[in-house]
Design a protein around this motif. Structure first.
Motif, PDB file in Angstrom:
ATOM      1  N   LEU B  13       0.835  -1.194   0.000  1.00  0.00           N
ATOM      2  CA  LEU B  13       0.000   0.000   0.000  1.00  0.00           C
ATOM      3  C   LEU B  13       0.871   1.246   0.000  1.00  0.00           C
ATOM      4  CD1 LEU B  13      -2.718  -0.672   2.749  1.00  0.00           C
ATOM      5  CD2 LEU B  13      -3.046  -0.725   0.272  1.00  0.00           C
ATOM      6  N   LYS B  14       0.296   2.333  -0.463  1.00  0.00           N
ATOM      7  CA  LYS B  14       0.938   3.615  -0.301  1.00  0.00           C
ATOM      8  C   LYS B  14       0.359   4.295   0.945  1.00  0.00           C
ATOM      9  CE  LYS B  14       1.865   4.336  -5.206  1.00  0.00           C
ATOM     10  NZ  LYS B  14       1.618   5.206  -6.392  1.00  0.00           N
ATOM     11  N   THR B  15       1.134   5.136   1.567  1.00  0.00           N
ATOM     12  CA  THR B  15       0.669   5.868   2.749  1.00  0.00           C
ATOM     13  C   THR B  15      -0.651   6.569   2.440  1.00  0.00           C
ATOM     14  OG1 THR B  15       2.911   6.190   3.575  1.00  0.00           O
ATOM     15  CG2 THR B  15       1.230   7.709   4.360  1.00  0.00           C
ATOM     16  N   GLY B  16      -1.615   6.398   3.338  1.00  0.00           N
ATOM     17  CA  GLY B  16      -2.908   7.036   3.180  1.00  0.00           C
ATOM     18  C   GLY B  16      -3.974   6.168   2.514  1.00  0.00           C
ATOM     19  N   GLN B  17      -3.565   5.093   1.874  1.00  0.00           N
ATOM     20  CA  GLN B  17      -4.539   4.207   1.250  1.00  0.00           C
ATOM     21  C   GLN B  17      -5.244   3.378   2.311  1.00  0.00           C
ATOM     22  OE1 GLN B  17      -2.148   2.085  -1.756  1.00  0.00           O
ATOM     23  NE2 GLN B  17      -3.212   3.269  -3.346  1.00  0.00           N
ATOM     24  N   SER B  18      -6.380   2.824   1.928  1.00  0.00           N
ATOM     25  CA  SER B  18      -7.126   1.975   2.858  1.00  0.00           C
ATOM     26  C   SER B  18      -7.189   0.553   2.318  1.00  0.00           C
ATOM     27  CB  SER B  18      -8.542   2.513   3.052  1.00  0.00           C
ATOM     28  OG  SER B  18      -9.248   2.474   1.817  1.00  0.00           O
ATOM     29  N   MET B  19      -7.416  -0.385   3.234  1.00  0.00           N
ATOM     30  CA  MET B  19      -7.579  -1.764   2.816  1.00  0.00           C
ATOM     31  C   MET B  19      -8.245  -2.558   3.926  1.00  0.00           C
ATOM     32  SD  MET B  19      -4.161  -4.052   3.174  1.00  0.00           S
ATOM     33  CE  MET B  19      -5.219  -5.441   2.805  1.00  0.00           C
ATOM     34  N   THR B  20      -8.716  -3.738   3.563  1.00  0.00           N
ATOM     35  CA  THR B  20      -9.346  -4.642   4.515  1.00  0.00           C
ATOM     36  C   THR B  20      -8.717  -6.017   4.387  1.00  0.00           C
ATOM     37  OG1 THR B  20     -11.444  -3.453   4.411  1.00  0.00           O
ATOM     38  CG2 THR B  20     -11.492  -5.705   5.275  1.00  0.00           C
ATOM     39  N   LEU B  21      -8.341  -6.576   5.547  1.00  0.00           N
ATOM     40  CA  LEU B  21      -7.892  -7.959   5.607  1.00  0.00           C
ATOM     41  C   LEU B  21      -9.069  -8.817   6.057  1.00  0.00           C
ATOM     42  CD1 LEU B  21      -4.435  -7.555   7.396  1.00  0.00           C
ATOM     43  CD2 LEU B  21      -4.860  -7.824   4.955  1.00  0.00           C
ATOM     44  N   LEU B  22      -9.247  -9.936   5.374  1.00  0.00           N
ATOM     45  CA  LEU B  22     -10.349 -10.829   5.686  1.00  0.00           C
ATOM     46  C   LEU B  22      -9.834 -12.091   6.356  1.00  0.00           C
ATOM     47  CD1 LEU B  22     -13.282 -11.858   5.526  1.00  0.00           C
ATOM     48  CD2 LEU B  22     -12.733 -12.701   3.218  1.00  0.00           C
ATOM     49  N   GLY B  77      -9.637  -3.584   9.233  1.00  0.00           N
ATOM     50  CA  GLY B  77      -9.536  -2.492   8.290  1.00  0.00           C
ATOM     51  C   GLY B  77      -8.482  -1.470   8.693  1.00  0.00           C
ATOM     52  N   LEU B  78      -7.808  -0.956   7.677  1.00  0.00           N
ATOM     53  CA  LEU B  78      -6.905   0.173   7.852  1.00  0.00           C
ATOM     54  C   LEU B  78      -7.489   1.305   7.024  1.00  0.00           C
ATOM     55  CD1 LEU B  78      -5.074  -2.530   8.084  1.00  0.00           C
ATOM     56  CD2 LEU B  78      -3.167  -0.960   7.708  1.00  0.00           C
ATOM     57  N   GLU B  79      -7.918   2.373   7.666  1.00  0.00           N
ATOM     58  CA  GLU B  79      -8.575   3.462   6.943  1.00  0.00           C
ATOM     59  C   GLU B  79      -7.580   4.358   6.226  1.00  0.00           C
ATOM     60  OE1 GLU B  79     -12.734   4.021   9.434  1.00  0.00           O
ATOM     61  OE2 GLU B  79     -11.176   5.558   9.543  1.00  0.00           O
ATOM     62  N   SER B  80      -6.429   4.596   6.841  1.00  0.00           N
ATOM     63  CA  SER B  80      -5.398   5.449   6.260  1.00  0.00           C
ATOM     64  C   SER B  80      -4.043   4.865   6.652  1.00  0.00           C
ATOM     65  CB  SER B  80      -5.541   6.889   6.764  1.00  0.00           C
ATOM     66  OG  SER B  80      -4.541   7.716   6.196  1.00  0.00           O
ATOM     67  N   ALA B  81      -3.514   4.026   5.784  1.00  0.00           N
ATOM     68  CA  ALA B  81      -2.323   3.253   6.134  1.00  0.00           C
ATOM     69  C   ALA B  81      -1.111   4.151   6.366  1.00  0.00           C
ATOM     70  CB  ALA B  81      -2.014   2.238   5.042  1.00  0.00           C
ATOM     71  N   ALA B  82      -0.292   3.737   7.334  1.00  0.00           N
ATOM     72  CA  ALA B  82       0.954   4.437   7.665  1.00  0.00           C
ATOM     73  C   ALA B  82       2.113   3.444   7.617  1.00  0.00           C
ATOM     74  CB  ALA B  82       0.846   5.051   9.051  1.00  0.00           C
ATOM     75  N   PRO B  83       3.320   3.930   7.345  1.00  0.00           N
ATOM     76  CA  PRO B  83       4.477   3.016   7.304  1.00  0.00           C
ATOM     77  C   PRO B  83       4.642   2.196   8.581  1.00  0.00           C
ATOM     78  CG  PRO B  83       5.058   5.116   6.316  1.00  0.00           C
ATOM     79  CD  PRO B  83       3.688   5.286   6.903  1.00  0.00           C
ATOM     80  N   THR B 115       2.951  -4.269   3.436  1.00  0.00           N
ATOM     81  CA  THR B 115       3.999  -3.257   3.362  1.00  0.00           C
ATOM     82  C   THR B 115       3.358  -1.927   2.997  1.00  0.00           C
ATOM     83  OG1 THR B 115       5.642  -4.889   2.619  1.00  0.00           O
ATOM     84  CG2 THR B 115       6.153  -2.563   2.245  1.00  0.00           C
ATOM     85  N   VAL B 116       3.653  -0.907   3.790  1.00  0.00           N
ATOM     86  CA  VAL B 116       3.132   0.429   3.516  1.00  0.00           C
ATOM     87  C   VAL B 116       4.301   1.336   3.152  1.00  0.00           C
ATOM     88  CG1 VAL B 116       1.787   2.375   4.378  1.00  0.00           C
ATOM     89  CG2 VAL B 116       1.262   0.055   5.161  1.00  0.00           C
ATOM     90  N   LEU B 117       4.258   1.862   1.937  1.00  0.00           N
ATOM     91  CA  LEU B 117       5.375   2.690   1.450  1.00  0.00           C
ATOM     92  C   LEU B 117       5.139   4.168   1.718  1.00  0.00           C
ATOM     93  CD1 LEU B 117       5.858   0.873  -1.970  1.00  0.00           C
ATOM     94  CD2 LEU B 117       7.109   0.485   0.172  1.00  0.00           C
TER      95      LEU B 117
END
Lengths: 114, 117
Positions: B13-22, B77-83, B115-117
Motif C-alpha cells: 500500500l501507499k501511505t494514506g490508502q485503505s484496505m481490509t484484511l479478511l 480495516g486500515l482506513e489510512s495506512a501508515a508506514p 507493506t506500507v510505502l
C-alpha cells in the motif's frame, strides 16, 4: 506490554540433544500455552498447562509451570532438524482485563543442526 | 477442513490508502483475534471478538477497525495506512470455553504480509 518473556532469545544445538526454553511472566494466569512457528508460517499450538498443573507431557515435549516463580519451561528431547523454529509462550491473564486474550512473548529461535 | 484462512497473503500500500484484511474460519469458533507480528516484538493483539456482532480493543488498536458481522468472518480495516503499520498480520480463532475468561488453544492463519510505502 509483553506478559511473557522467553529466554534465551536464540538457541543452537546439535540434532539429538535436548533443548530447553524458559518463559517468565508478570501477573496471575489461568493457563500458559506454548506455540511453534516455522519460518514464514502461522503459529501452531503445542501444549497448554493450567495454573493448577505443575508438569505436562506431549510426545517429546515436557512443560513445567512454577506459579510461585511465575515461570515455565519447555523441554524438547532428542531434537530433530524439523524442530528448527521459533517457540513462543503465551499467557491467559486472570482476572479482569486480560480475559479472553492470550499475550505472547517475543519467542526463542531454535536452530537444530543436523 | 481449511481452518483459518486469511486474504490477501501479500499487499503493498501507499501511505494514506485503505484496505481490509479478511479472516474466515470454518470451525464454528466463537472467539476471533487479530495480531500483528514485528521483528523483535513478538505478537501483539490488535482487536478481538468474543462473538458475532461484538468486538473489543487489544493492546495496539490505534489505526485499525474491525467488524464481526458473521460468526465465521473477522475483518481488519486500515482506513489510512501508515508506514508504521508495515507488519505481518495473523488472525486466530478459538472455541468458547466453559470457564469464563479462560482462553483455550488458538488456531492461526498463515499470515498476511503488509507493506506500507
Amino acid at each position: 506490554s509483553q506478559q511473557g518473556e522467553e529466554d534465551p532469545q536464540a538457541l543452537s544445538i546439535q540434532e539429538g540433544e535436548n533443548a530447553t526454553m524458559n518463559c517468565s511472566y508478570k501477573t496471575s494466569i489461568n493457563n500458559l500455552q506454548w506455540y511453534r512457528q516455522n519460518s514464514g508460517r502461522g503459529l501452531v499450538h503445542l501444549i497448554l498447562i493450567r495454573s493448577n498443573e505443575r508438569e505436562k507431557h506431549s510426545g517429546r515435549l515436557r512443560v513445567t509451570l512454577d506459579t510461585s516463580k511465575k515461570s515455565s519451561s519447555l523441554l524438547i528431547t532428542a531434537s530433530r532438524a524439523a524442530d528448527t523454529a521459533s517457540y513462543f509462550c503465551a499467557t491467559d491473564a486472570f482476572p479482569g482485563a486480560g480475559s479472553y486474550q492470550l499475550t505472547f512473548g517475543k519467542g526463542t529461535k531454535l536452530s537444530v543442526i543436523p | 477442513n481449511a481452518g483459518v484462512t486469511q486474504t490477501p497473503k501479500f499487499r503493498v500500500l501507499k501511505t494514506g490508502q485503505s484496505m481490509t484484511l479478511l479472516c474466515a474460519q470454518d470451525m464454528n469458533h466463537e472467539y476471533m483475534y487479530w495480531y500483528r507480528q514485528d521483528p523483535g516484538m513478538g505478537l501483539r493483539l490488535i482487536h478481538y471478538s468474543v462473538g458475532e456482532g461484538t468486538t473489543a480493543k487489544g493492546e495496539v488498536p490505534d489505526g485499525y477497525n474491525v467488524s464481526r458481522l458473521k460468526k465465521q468472518n473477522f475483518l481488519l480495516g486500515l482506513e489510512s495506512a501508515a508506514p508504521s503499520q508495515t507488519s505481518v498480520y495473523f488472525c486466530a480463532s478459538s472455541r468458547r470455553t466453559l470457564t469464563s475468561g479462560f482462553t483455550g488453544e488458538l488456531f492461526f492463519g498463515e499470515g498476511s504480509r503488509l507493506t506500507v510505502l
